[in-house]
Enzyme design. Structure first.
Site, PDB file in Angstrom:
ATOM      1  CG  PHE A   7      -1.986   1.039   1.988  1.00 28.74           C
ATOM      2  CD1 PHE A   7      -2.213   1.455   0.448  1.00 28.74           C
ATOM      3  CD2 PHE A   7      -1.368   1.684   3.047  1.00 28.74           C
ATOM      4  CE1 PHE A   7      -2.580   2.920   0.500  1.00 28.74           C
ATOM      5  CE2 PHE A   7      -3.033   2.935   3.089  1.00 28.74           C
ATOM      6  CZ  PHE A   7      -3.471   3.387   1.918  1.00 28.74           C
ATOM      7  CB  VAL A   8       3.276   2.924   2.603  1.00 33.24           C
ATOM      8  CG1 VAL A   8       4.577   3.576   2.484  1.00 33.24           C
ATOM      9  CG2 VAL A   8       2.313   2.836   3.324  1.00 33.24           C
ATOM     10  CB  ALA A  35       6.557  -4.729   7.918  1.00 33.11           C
ATOM     11  NE  ARG A  36       3.202 -13.553   9.888  1.00 30.13           N
ATOM     12  CZ  ARG A  36       2.906 -13.561  11.045  1.00 30.13           C
ATOM     13  NH1 ARG A  36       2.977 -13.228  12.408  1.00 30.13           N
ATOM     14  NH2 ARG A  36       1.917 -14.511  11.096  1.00 30.13           N
ATOM     15  CB  SER A  53       4.242   0.110  14.033  1.00 31.76           C
ATOM     16  OG  SER A  53       2.575   0.599  14.314  1.00 31.76           O
ATOM     17  CE1 TYR A  85       4.116  -4.587  11.875  1.00 29.31           C
ATOM     18  CE2 TYR A  85       2.564  -3.281  13.475  1.00 29.31           C
ATOM     19  CZ  TYR A  85       3.136  -2.937  12.530  1.00 29.31           C
ATOM     20  OH  TYR A  85       3.997  -2.563  11.374  1.00 29.31           O
TER      21      TYR A  85
END
Length: 310
Positions: A10-11, A64-65, A108, A134
């Site tokens: 997405f990013v 990333a996961r 994040s 996460y």
């Protein structure tokens, strides 16, 4: 040359589109073969980045996961560490050895925690308090990267965004848009929570700034749209972008929390009713950056893209 991992995400797609528009040289990486991409297969602690890093000055590591609500992995923390820590450290060490000058890591806000108290937004200097695998993996990756930055001449830039939205957004935000489109009353008229969001266009602009800015090395940055919203305000703005008005019922938040607990949806209620704010004052002071898109701009673009796709 700029190496972009996670370029199909997405990013990543938004960043690559802007790099192309600005005619900036970049090399997008994917796991599987795609036209115009460098395919590397599995990205983990053993990946060989030699060819990908040729002539690269900046790495933007987005791969990333990602966080999922109902993780099916037998050991979620181990799975997150493999993808988000081991793979990141492996790339960073090889990047430093190849002479890369700057490593930009998309982390994040979950490194800070899951919620904020009223009037006490997260800051970059807060003690990290991740509450799930996460967030824990992202924090461990940050710590390893900063250590590598101290050992080498490679600048490390860490960006902790809150919820990212924009054209093509999936998961919870896409679901919220679908619900906001329905002509139903919403029980959030008395909910006074505040949540920070960041439009993908604002995030991309900040990443691009970090590629060349002289004072961002070995720092952690929090970013947002600079306008925190309650859940009712967010639904109202989404509805307005869809050409309609939202009807909000004045239901006490504690009643909503109690109903959610009875239904076993406490975590979902927290995301809707709780607060999570970030303070971008330090980011602005250090970089001079300010969000080029307002939250209204971002929501309009997001809704317009969703309506075109359907």
């Amino acid at each position: 040359m700029i190496l972009v991992t996670g370029a199909t995400g997405f990013v990543g797609q938004a960043l690559c589109a802007e790099l192309s528009r600005r005619q900036m040289a970049y090399r997008p990486v994917s796991r599987t073969p795609r036209p115009g991409f460098l395919a590397l297969g599995t990205i983990d602690g053993g990946t060989d980045w030699t060819n990908a890093l040729v002539d690269v000055e900046t790495v933007v590591h987005l791969a990333a996961r990602v966080h999922v609500m109902n993780d099916t992995a037998a050991d979620p923390l181990a799975a997150f560490r493999t993808a988000n820590v081991d793979a990141t450290v492996n790339l960073a060490r090889q990047a430093a050895q190849a002479g890369v000058k700057r490593f930009i890591f998309l982390s994040s806000i979950k490194v800070n925690g899951e919620a904020t108290a009223p009037g006490k937004p997260f800051t970059a200097s807060d003690t990290p308090h991740p509450e799930d695998p996460y967030g824990q993996s992202k924090w461990e990756a940050e710590e390893a990267l900063l250590a590598i930055g101290k050992e080498t001449n490679m600048d490390v830039v860490i960006i902790r965004p809150p919820l990212v939205y924009g054209p093509g957004v999936k998961a919870n935000f896409a679901s919220l848009m679908k619900w906001a489109k329905r002509p139903l009353p919403w029980p959030f008229g008395l909910v006074a929570n505040r949540r920070s969001l960041v439009f993908v266009g604002n995030l991309v602009e900040f990443i691009l700034l970090c590629i060349s800015h002289a004072d961002v090395g070995n720092r952690v940055f929090l970013i947002s749209d600079g306008a925190d919203l309650s859940i009712g305000e967010l639904i109202g703005k989404l509805a307005l972008a869809m050409g309609r008005r939202a009807f909000l019922l004045p239901v006490p938040p504690r009643l909503l929390e109690g109903l959610a607990a009875l239904l076993g949806r406490r975590a979902s209620a927290q995301r809707l009713l709780g607060s999570l704010q970030v303070d971008i004052g330090e980011t602005i002071a250090i970089t001079g950056w300010s969000p080029p898109y307002s939250v209204d701009d971002g929501l309009r673009q997001t809704v317009a893209a969703a309506e075109r796709d359907h």
